[in-house]
Enzyme design. Structure first.
Site, PDB file in Angstrom:
ATOM      1  N   CYS A 175      77.069  76.496  36.797  1.00 51.22           N
ATOM      2  CA  CYS A 175      75.694  75.971  36.738  1.00 51.22           C
ATOM      3  C   CYS A 175      74.737  76.731  37.651  1.00 51.22           C
ATOM      4  CB  CYS A 175      75.662  74.488  37.096  1.00 51.22           C
ATOM      5  SG  CYS A 175      76.553  73.436  35.935  1.00 51.22           S
ATOM      6  N   ARG A 176      74.892  76.563  38.978  1.00 55.14           N
ATOM      7  CA  ARG A 176      73.895  77.091  39.914  1.00 55.14           C
ATOM      8  C   ARG A 176      74.041  78.578  40.186  1.00 55.14           C
ATOM      9  NH1 ARG A 176      75.391  72.726  44.358  1.00 55.14           N
ATOM     10  NH2 ARG A 176      77.363  73.100  43.300  1.00 55.14           N
ATOM     11  N   SER A 177      75.232  79.023  40.602  1.00 49.40           N
ATOM     12  CA  SER A 177      75.341  80.430  41.024  1.00 49.40           C
ATOM     13  C   SER A 177      75.179  81.440  39.875  1.00 49.40           C
ATOM     14  CB  SER A 177      76.623  80.682  41.826  1.00 49.40           C
ATOM     15  OG  SER A 177      77.777  80.393  41.083  1.00 49.40           O
ATOM     16  N   CYS A 205      78.659  78.865  44.249  1.00 48.29           N
ATOM     17  CA  CYS A 205      78.566  77.401  44.164  1.00 48.29           C
ATOM     18  C   CYS A 205      79.981  76.855  43.993  1.00 48.29           C
ATOM     19  CB  CYS A 205      77.626  76.971  43.037  1.00 48.29           C
ATOM     20  SG  CYS A 205      78.118  77.482  41.379  1.00 48.29           S
ATOM     21  N   ASN A 228      80.853  77.715  39.613  1.00 44.18           N
ATOM     22  CA  ASN A 228      80.373  79.007  39.104  1.00 44.18           C
ATOM     23  C   ASN A 228      80.007  78.924  37.609  1.00 44.18           C
ATOM     24  OD1 ASN A 228      81.596  82.462  38.752  1.00 44.18           O
ATOM     25  ND2 ASN A 228      79.571  81.753  39.280  1.00 44.18           N
ATOM     26  N   ASP A 239      73.713  69.780  42.964  1.00 46.78           N
ATOM     27  CA  ASP A 239      74.585  70.068  41.826  1.00 46.78           C
ATOM     28  C   ASP A 239      74.013  69.384  40.581  1.00 46.78           C
ATOM     29  OD1 ASP A 239      76.577  70.284  39.981  1.00 46.78           O
ATOM     30  OD2 ASP A 239      78.186  69.681  41.330  1.00 46.78           O
TER      31      ASP A 239
HETATM   32  P1  4NP Z   1      78.161  74.384  39.843  1.00 48.01           P
HETATM   33  O1  4NP Z   1      78.243  72.944  39.148  1.00 48.01           O
HETATM   34  O2  4NP Z   1      78.930  74.278  41.132  1.00 48.01           O
HETATM   35  O3  4NP Z   1      76.707  74.569  40.060  1.00 48.01           O
HETATM   36  O4  4NP Z   1      78.755  75.379  38.881  1.00 48.01           O
HETATM   37  C1  4NP Z   1      79.458  72.296  38.892  1.00 48.01           C
HETATM   38  C2  4NP Z   1      80.103  72.526  37.713  1.00 48.01           C
HETATM   39  C3  4NP Z   1      81.279  71.865  37.431  1.00 48.01           C
HETATM   40  C4  4NP Z   1      81.800  70.971  38.350  1.00 48.01           C
HETATM   41  C5  4NP Z   1      81.147  70.770  39.540  1.00 48.01           C
HETATM   42  C6  4NP Z   1      79.983  71.434  39.823  1.00 48.01           C
HETATM   43  N1  4NP Z   1      82.994  70.274  38.081  1.00 48.01           N
HETATM   44  O5  4NP Z   1      83.411  69.463  38.896  1.00 48.01           O
HETATM   45  O6  4NP Z   1      83.596  70.502  37.020  1.00 48.01           O
END
Ligand code: 4NP
Length: 160
Positions: free
Chosen positions: A13-15, A8, A11, A124
């Site tokens: 939240c989702r992955s 993602c 790294n 997201d």
């Molecule tokens: P992820 O979510 O891609 O599912 O880990 C996010 C976590 C943090 C951010 C963006 C997406 N950020 O911009 O900090």
């Protein structure tokens, strides 16, 4: 031995959730494999998963607290057989690092396992509430079911 990478943006939240869910399914089904996750961005490198991802994983008997965020690197194309992107932005960021057709063919949008050809995305959940994380969990659980069962089917096909 199957080597699967979930990717993602951050790294956190989702992955990491996808990694934990698929690892549990591998264990339950007796699939020998490596599951890892990475982010196309490095902002959160070294961090543990978002507490909301840890919570929803815990509620389903999955401990992801020991996972740490890292950035996707080009060498991941050598280490993994399949690379699953959560959304179309992740997908194009990974593809932009591919060196050849073989690299590109390893990259898939994860929800195309459940909805072939539809190019749906895992939203997201970072800026939303906890219900967003439950929604993400349910989508990833469905996708990981397909991924694990496809591997099982291929394994049994190759040994019979
Ligand atoms: P992820 O979510 O891609 O599912 O880990 C996010 C976590 C943090 C951010 C963006 C997406 N950020 O911009 O900090």
């Amino acid at each position: 031995m199957e080597h699967v990478l979930m990717v993602c943006l951050g790294n956190i939240c989702r992955s990491p959730l996808a990694e934990g869910i698929l690892r549990k399914k591998f264990n339950t089904l007796g699939i020998k494999g490596e599951v890892d996750s990475a982010g196309t961005g490095a902002y959160h490198a070294g961090e543990r998963p978002d507490v909301r991802s840890q919570e929803i994983a815990n509620r389903h008997g999955i401990d992801i607290s020991r996972q740490r965020a890292r950035k996707f690197i080009r060498e991941d194309f050598d280490r993994f057989d399949a690379i699953y992107a959560m959304d179309r932005s992740n997908y194009s960021d990974i593809i932009s690092l591919a060196r050849n057709k073989q690299d590109m063919e390893k990259v898939h949008l994860i929800l195309n396992t459940v909805y072939p050809g539809e190019n749906r995305q895992i939203p997201d959940p970072y800026y939303g509430g906890r219900d967003g994380f439950l929604n993400v969990y349910n989508m990833l659980d469905a996708a990981c079911d397909v991924i694990a069962n496809d591997i099982l089917r291929r394994k049994s096909g190759s040994t019979s």
